[in-house]
Design a protein around this motif. Structure first.
Motif, mmCIF file in Angstrom:
data_model
loop_
_atom_site.group_PDB
_atom_site.id
_atom_site.type_symbol
_atom_site.label_atom_id
_atom_site.label_comp_id
_atom_site.label_asym_id
_atom_site.label_seq_id
_atom_site.Cartn_x
_atom_site.Cartn_y
_atom_site.Cartn_z
ATOM 1 N N LYS A 43 0.836 -1.202 0.000
ATOM 2 C CA LYS A 43 0.000 0.000 0.000
ATOM 3 C C LYS A 43 0.869 1.249 0.000
ATOM 4 O O LYS A 43 2.040 1.223 0.371
ATOM 5 N N LYS A 44 0.253 2.357 -0.388
ATOM 6 C CA LYS A 44 0.961 3.629 -0.384
ATOM 7 C C LYS A 44 1.108 4.146 1.042
ATOM 8 O O LYS A 44 0.305 3.840 1.914
ATOM 9 N N ARG A 45 2.137 4.938 1.225
ATOM 10 C CA ARG A 45 2.316 5.581 2.519
ATOM 11 C C ARG A 45 1.209 6.609 2.718
ATOM 12 O O ARG A 45 0.887 7.372 1.813
ATOM 13 N N GLU A 46 0.627 6.624 3.913
ATOM 14 C CA GLU A 46 -0.466 7.548 4.204
ATOM 15 C C GLU A 46 -0.207 8.302 5.498
ATOM 16 O O GLU A 46 0.390 7.766 6.438
ATOM 17 N N GLY A 47 -0.665 9.539 5.521
ATOM 18 C CA GLY A 47 -0.565 10.319 6.737
ATOM 19 C C GLY A 47 -1.586 9.849 7.746
ATOM 20 O O GLY A 47 -2.734 9.590 7.394
ATOM 21 N N VAL A 48 -1.182 9.727 8.987
ATOM 22 C CA VAL A 48 -2.043 9.252 10.057
ATOM 23 C C VAL A 48 -2.434 10.396 10.987
ATOM 24 O O VAL A 48 -3.600 10.554 11.336
ATOM 25 N N ALA A 49 -1.442 11.184 11.379
ATOM 26 C CA ALA A 49 -1.691 12.291 12.295
ATOM 27 C C ALA A 49 -0.637 13.364 12.088
ATOM 28 O O ALA A 49 0.490 13.060 11.708
ATOM 29 N N ALA A 50 -1.011 14.600 12.335
ATOM 30 C CA ALA A 50 -0.062 15.704 12.187
ATOM 31 C C ALA A 50 -0.324 16.748 13.253
ATOM 32 O O ALA A 50 -1.436 16.839 13.808
ATOM 33 N N LEU A 51 0.697 17.537 13.500
ATOM 34 C CA LEU A 51 0.649 18.502 14.599
ATOM 35 C C LEU A 51 1.312 19.787 14.143
ATOM 36 O O LEU A 51 2.442 19.772 13.637
ATOM 37 N N GLU A 52 0.611 20.906 14.303
ATOM 38 C CA GLU A 52 1.190 22.192 13.924
ATOM 39 C C GLU A 52 2.342 22.553 14.869
ATOM 40 O O GLU A 52 2.419 22.037 15.978
ATOM 41 N N PRO A 53 3.219 23.463 14.446
ATOM 42 C CA PRO A 53 4.406 23.796 15.229
ATOM 43 C C PRO A 53 4.119 24.153 16.689
ATOM 44 O O PRO A 53 3.117 24.815 16.977
ATOM 45 N N GLY A 54 4.986 23.690 17.558
ATOM 46 C CA GLY A 54 4.868 24.024 18.966
ATOM 47 C C GLY A 54 3.716 23.355 19.674
ATOM 48 O O GLY A 54 3.340 23.762 20.772
ATOM 49 N N GLY A 55 3.155 22.313 19.080
ATOM 50 C CA GLY A 55 2.048 21.627 19.739
ATOM 51 C C GLY A 55 0.707 22.273 19.533
ATOM 52 O O GLY A 55 -0.139 22.276 20.432
ATOM 53 N N GLY A 56 0.456 22.805 18.342
ATOM 54 C CA GLY A 56 -0.804 23.454 18.041
ATOM 55 C C GLY A 56 -1.881 22.495 17.586
ATOM 56 O O GLY A 56 -2.013 21.383 18.108
ATOM 57 N N THR A 57 -2.626 22.898 16.574
ATOM 58 C CA THR A 57 -3.748 22.105 16.073
ATOM 59 C C THR A 57 -3.286 20.734 15.602
ATOM 60 O O THR A 57 -2.219 20.591 15.018
ATOM 61 N N THR A 58 -4.131 19.742 15.887
ATOM 62 C CA THR A 58 -3.833 18.380 15.471
ATOM 63 C C THR A 58 -4.777 17.947 14.346
ATOM 64 O O THR A 58 -5.890 18.450 14.228
ATOM 65 N N TYR A 59 -4.296 17.003 13.553
ATOM 66 C CA TYR A 59 -5.058 16.480 12.419
ATOM 67 C C TYR A 59 -4.944 14.960 12.429
ATOM 68 O O TYR A 59 -3.880 14.421 12.755
ATOM 69 N N TYR A 60 -6.019 14.282 12.035
ATOM 70 C CA TYR A 60 -6.036 12.820 11.998
ATOM 71 C C TYR A 60 -6.809 12.347 10.770
ATOM 72 O O TYR A 60 -7.762 12.987 10.332
ATOM 73 N N ILE A 61 -6.411 11.196 10.262
ATOM 74 C CA ILE A 61 -7.256 10.579 9.250
ATOM 75 C C ILE A 61 -8.458 9.975 9.967
ATOM 76 O O ILE A 61 -8.402 9.653 11.154
ATOM 77 N N ASP A 62 -9.546 9.836 9.225
ATOM 78 C CA ASP A 62 -10.804 9.417 9.834
ATOM 79 C C ASP A 62 -10.694 8.081 10.552
ATOM 80 O O ASP A 62 -11.304 7.880 11.604
ATOM 81 N N SER A 63 -9.926 7.173 10.007
ATOM 82 C CA SER A 63 -9.882 5.814 10.558
ATOM 83 C C SER A 63 -9.234 5.742 11.936
ATOM 84 O O SER A 63 -9.369 4.720 12.617
ATOM 85 N N VAL A 64 -8.538 6.791 12.355
ATOM 86 C CA VAL A 64 -7.874 6.746 13.674
ATOM 87 C C VAL A 64 -8.440 7.773 14.643
ATOM 88 O O VAL A 64 -8.039 7.801 15.812
ATOM 89 N N LYS A 65 -9.360 8.593 14.195
ATOM 90 C CA LYS A 65 -9.947 9.600 15.077
ATOM 91 C C LYS A 65 -10.614 8.939 16.280
ATOM 92 O O LYS A 65 -11.341 7.959 16.141
ATOM 93 N N GLY A 66 -10.344 9.477 17.445
ATOM 94 C CA GLY A 66 -10.893 8.913 18.663
ATOM 95 C C GLY A 66 -10.065 7.784 19.249
ATOM 96 O O GLY A 66 -10.321 7.335 20.370
ATOM 97 N N ARG A 67 -9.066 7.301 18.479
ATOM 98 C CA ARG A 67 -8.214 6.207 18.974
ATOM 99 C C ARG A 67 -6.758 6.622 19.120
ATOM 100 O O ARG A 67 -6.069 6.135 20.006
ATOM 101 N N PHE A 68 -6.276 7.492 18.252
ATOM 102 C CA PHE A 68 -4.872 7.922 18.264
ATOM 103 C C PHE A 68 -4.779 9.356 18.749
ATOM 104 O O PHE A 68 -5.659 10.175 18.492
ATOM 105 N N ILE A 69 -3.672 9.663 19.425
ATOM 106 C CA ILE A 69 -3.409 11.030 19.884
ATOM 107 C C ILE A 69 -1.962 11.387 19.566
ATOM 108 O O ILE A 69 -1.041 10.673 19.980
ATOM 109 N N ILE A 70 -1.779 12.483 18.850
ATOM 110 C CA ILE A 70 -0.434 12.986 18.578
ATOM 111 C C ILE A 70 -0.158 14.131 19.536
ATOM 112 O O ILE A 70 -1.011 14.980 19.782
#
Length: 131
Positions: A43-70
Motif C-alpha cells: 500500500k501507499k504511505r499515508e498520513g495518520v496524524a499531524a501537529l502544527e508547530p509548537g504543539g498546536g492544532t492536530t489532524y487525523y485521518i478518519d480511521s484513527v480519530k478517537g483512537r490515536f493522539i499525537i
C-alpha cells in the motif's frame, strides 16, 4: 539536516495500545509541522496524524480519530503517537516526518493534508503489528 529517530513499535493484540516516540534534532518541533505516517505492505504511505508547530492544532485521518493522539514535548524534542484500540488494519511501518518550517495559516494546508510528498525529512520508521 534534521534527524528523526522513532521507537516504541511492536506486536500487540487487537484492542491493545502502543505509544510511539520520535526524537528530533535541533529546534525541529518548535517551528515545523510534524507528522506520523504509516505504510502497510503493498500500500501507499499515508498520513495518520499531524501537529502544527509548537504543539498546536492536530489532524487525523478518519480511521484513527478517537483512537490515536499525537502530542509533543518541546523541551525533549519528542513527538508521540499514542495508539489505542488498535486494529489489524493499523499494521504497518510507522514513520515520523518533518514538514519543514511554517508559520500561522501556512501550516494549515501542510499539516492538514498530510501529503507524503510535502514532507521534508523522514525517520527510518518503527514496525507496528496488530493481530
Amino acid at each position: 539536516h534534521v534527524q528523526l529517530v522513532e521507537s516504541g513499535g511492536g506486536s500487540v493484540q487487537a484492542g491493545g495500545s502502543l505509544t510511539l516516540s520520535c526524537i528530533g534534532s535541533g529546534d525541529t518541533f518548535l517551528n515545523s509541522c510534524m507528522g506520523w505516517f504509516r505504510q502497510a505492505p503493498g500500500k501507499k504511505r499515508e498520513g495518520v496524524a499531524a501537529l502544527e508547530p509548537g504543539g498546536g492544532t492536530t489532524y487525523y485521518i478518519d480511521s484513527v480519530k478517537g483512537r490515536f493522539i499525537i502530542s509533543q514535548d518541546n523541551a525533549k524534542n519528542i513527538v508521540y503517537l499514542q495508539m489505542n484500540s488498535l486494529k489489524p488494519e493499523d499494521t504497518g511501518l510507522y514513520v515520523c516526518a518533518d514538514g519543514g518550517r511554517c508559520t500561522g495559516s501556512d501550516c494549515v494546508p501542510l499539516c492538514g493534508r498530510m501529503a507524503p510528498g510535502a514532507m521534508a525529512s523522514w525517520g527510518q520508521g518503527t514496525q507496528v503489528t496488530v493481530s
